[in-house]
Scaffold this active site. Structure first.
Site, mmCIF file in Angstrom:
data_model
loop_
_atom_site.group_PDB
_atom_site.id
_atom_site.type_symbol
_atom_site.label_atom_id
_atom_site.label_comp_id
_atom_site.label_asym_id
_atom_site.label_seq_id
_atom_site.Cartn_x
_atom_site.Cartn_y
_atom_site.Cartn_z
ATOM 1 N N TRP A 105 38.996 31.078 83.749
ATOM 2 C CA TRP A 105 39.266 31.059 82.313
ATOM 3 C C TRP A 105 38.084 30.592 81.495
ATOM 4 O O TRP A 105 37.819 31.130 80.407
ATOM 5 C CB TRP A 105 40.543 30.248 82.025
ATOM 6 C CG TRP A 105 41.728 30.927 82.640
ATOM 7 C CD1 TRP A 105 42.451 30.494 83.715
ATOM 8 C CD2 TRP A 105 42.274 32.204 82.276
ATOM 9 N NE1 TRP A 105 43.418 31.416 84.030
ATOM 10 C CE2 TRP A 105 43.340 32.471 83.172
ATOM 11 C CE3 TRP A 105 41.974 33.148 81.297
ATOM 12 C CZ2 TRP A 105 44.096 33.647 83.103
ATOM 13 C CZ3 TRP A 105 42.733 34.305 81.221
ATOM 14 C CH2 TRP A 105 43.778 34.546 82.115
ATOM 15 N N ASP A 174 40.055 24.074 76.240
ATOM 16 C CA ASP A 174 41.210 24.931 76.477
ATOM 17 C C ASP A 174 42.202 24.136 77.330
ATOM 18 O O ASP A 174 41.938 23.841 78.493
ATOM 19 C CB ASP A 174 40.751 26.199 77.216
ATOM 20 C CG ASP A 174 41.910 27.091 77.667
ATOM 21 O OD1 ASP A 174 43.077 26.751 77.404
ATOM 22 O OD2 ASP A 174 41.624 28.135 78.279
ATOM 23 N N LYS A 198 53.180 27.780 79.111
ATOM 24 C CA LYS A 198 53.218 27.103 80.406
ATOM 25 C C LYS A 198 53.940 25.762 80.287
ATOM 26 O O LYS A 198 54.998 25.580 80.870
ATOM 27 C CB LYS A 198 51.805 26.923 80.949
ATOM 28 C CG LYS A 198 51.126 28.283 81.175
ATOM 29 C CD LYS A 198 49.645 28.162 81.318
ATOM 30 C CE LYS A 198 48.936 29.472 81.065
ATOM 31 N NZ LYS A 198 49.256 30.502 82.053
HETATM 32 N N1 PMP Z 1 43.329 29.793 79.340
HETATM 33 C C1 PMP Z 1 44.025 29.384 80.417
HETATM 34 C C2 PMP Z 1 43.703 28.058 81.035
HETATM 35 C C3 PMP Z 1 45.035 30.197 80.938
HETATM 36 O O1 PMP Z 1 45.716 29.821 82.019
HETATM 37 C C4 PMP Z 1 45.303 31.450 80.332
HETATM 38 C C5 PMP Z 1 46.397 32.377 80.795
HETATM 39 N N2 PMP Z 1 46.985 32.158 81.947
HETATM 40 C C6 PMP Z 1 44.533 31.832 79.230
HETATM 41 C C7 PMP Z 1 43.581 30.971 78.754
HETATM 42 C C8 PMP Z 1 44.757 33.146 78.561
HETATM 43 O O2 PMP Z 1 45.921 33.080 77.827
HETATM 44 P P1 PMP Z 1 46.633 34.356 77.215
HETATM 45 O O3 PMP Z 1 47.105 35.173 78.363
HETATM 46 O O4 PMP Z 1 47.729 33.732 76.424
HETATM 47 O O5 PMP Z 1 45.633 35.065 76.388
#
Ligand code: PMP
Length: 367
Positions: A105, A174, A198
């Site tokens: 990520w 994040d 989550k």
């Molecule tokens: N950051 C993290 C730490 C994630 O786990 C995720 C998705 N699992 C995202 C960003 C991306 O999020 P989204 O699918 O809502 O765009």
């Protein structure tokens, strides 16, 4: 009555049962007004109450200082990979930002930011993400507009249990997969964002907590819906917000508050994750977790069976057996394979014990 399912999914993930019950009760007639939240204008006083109480609860639960704005946006965590540089990369001349890349990520966020400025990845590229490189080895640039990191890498199961020291440079994090699973000193950050799906709700709404003095520096090509200043001035109602997701967020925040807040979530998360890590580490190598013990995530526990690259047949057997016992969504992310157990706020200690017992039983049978 439906049979109990044990949901260890990584997100969208399990919601607290009382939240689902309340949403069901209120689905057709919210608060006696005769319509559903799904049918309600975002300009009504009824919706104002919902979004304002979501904000108030979040402020209270995370102890958010007054000089921070809280926004509820669309576009997910991925939207923020763009919105962060679009709003903040011009804070200092030279349009550059530092990224600490520790997994999927943060790597995606760094790649997206390259569209808008110079990105300096502060740590050497890893062949395999297995931990957080020692902070003494980071090459931080003092003239970067901000330093970015992902507090919990959901795919790899790597979690920061310290706040990086960036001297005077703005820190951005994040927290999509560990928000409100423990207290956090918001004042150490310029910006925190998190998708709700989550730990605090369902998909559709992304929380942004941003220090007021950082607003108003967006690049001119920044889409208006992503302009933090515009959204802050309009209480996140510049355009139609994700109303129902904000309502579910509010219910989950109430549930967290009623259950003791961030401190209790932290205590429980340690208890739950220890149950699983203890079995892995005492299995004589039958199970293995590739992540350094110093940064193993309390939220997402990826592990292999048989050896460090995984015995595919045994892993398949494990997942099939789990599914027969109605333990679901345990499959590792497609990019890494193996097994992954996610233990967000709504997953109970009792549910984790059921998984732990199954893991122990599985070793006995297949060792
Ligand atoms: N950051 C993290 C730490 C994630 O786990 C995720 C998705 N699992 C995202 C960003 C991306 O999020 P989204 O699918 O809502 O765009």
């Amino acid at each position: 009555e439906t049979k109990k399912v044990f949901n260890f999914g990584s997100g969208p993930a399990k919601l607290p049962q009382p939240v689902l019950n309340q949403a069901q009760r209120e689905l057709l007639d919210y608060d006696g007004i005769g319509i559903s939240v799904l049918e309600m204008s975002h300009r009504t006083s009824d919706f104002s109450k919902i979004i304002n109480s979501a904000e108030t609860l979040l402020r209270e639960l995370l102890n958010v200082p007054e000089n921070y704005k809280i926004l509820f946006l669309q576009g997910g965590g991925t939207g923020q990979f763009s919105a962060v540089p679009l709003n903040l990369i011009d804070l200092k001349e030279g349009r550059c930002a530092d990224y600490i890349v520790t997994g999927t990520w943060s790597a995606k966020a760094a790649k997206e930011a390259e569209k808008y400025g110079k990105v300096n990845v502060v740590n050497p590229k890893a062949d395999r993400y297995t931990g957080i490189p020692d902070s003494s080895s980071w090459s931080l640039n003092p003239s970067a507009s901000y330093v970015y990191y992902c507090c919990n890498e959901t795919v790899h199961g790597i979690e920061f249990n310290f706040i990086p020291d960036t001297k005077d440079v703005i820190l951005v994090s994040d927290m999509s997969s560990n928000i409100l699973s423990r207290p956090v000193d918001v004042s150490k950050f310029g910006l925190i964002f998190a998708g709700a799906q989550k730990n605090v709700g369902c998909a559709g709404v992304t929380i942004v907590i941003v220090r007021e003095d950082l607003l108003g520096k967006a690049l001119k090509e920044c889409p208006t819906v992503f302009d933090y200043k515009v959204q802050a001035e309009n209480n996140s109602l510049h355009n139609t917000p994700p109303c129902y997701s904000i309502y579910i967020l509010k219910l989950v925040l109430e549930w967290i508050k009623n259950n003791g807040g961030a401190d209790v979530m932290e205590k429980l998360s340690k208890q739950k994750s220890s149950l699983i890590y203890d079995i892995i580490s005492s299995s004589n190598g039958f199970y293995s977790c590739p992540i350094d013990v110093t940064c193993q995530s309390r939220m997402n526990i990826p592990f292999r069976i048989g050896n460090i690259d995984g015995d595919q047949d045994l892993e398949k057997l494990f997942l099939e057996g789990a599914s027969k016992l109605r333990m679901i969504q345990l499959k590792g992310h497609r990019s890494v394979g193996g097994i992954r157990a996610s233990l967000y706020n709504a997953v109970t200690v009792e549910e984790t014990q059921v998984l732990a017992a199954y893991m122990k039983e599985f070793v006995k049978k297949h060792q």
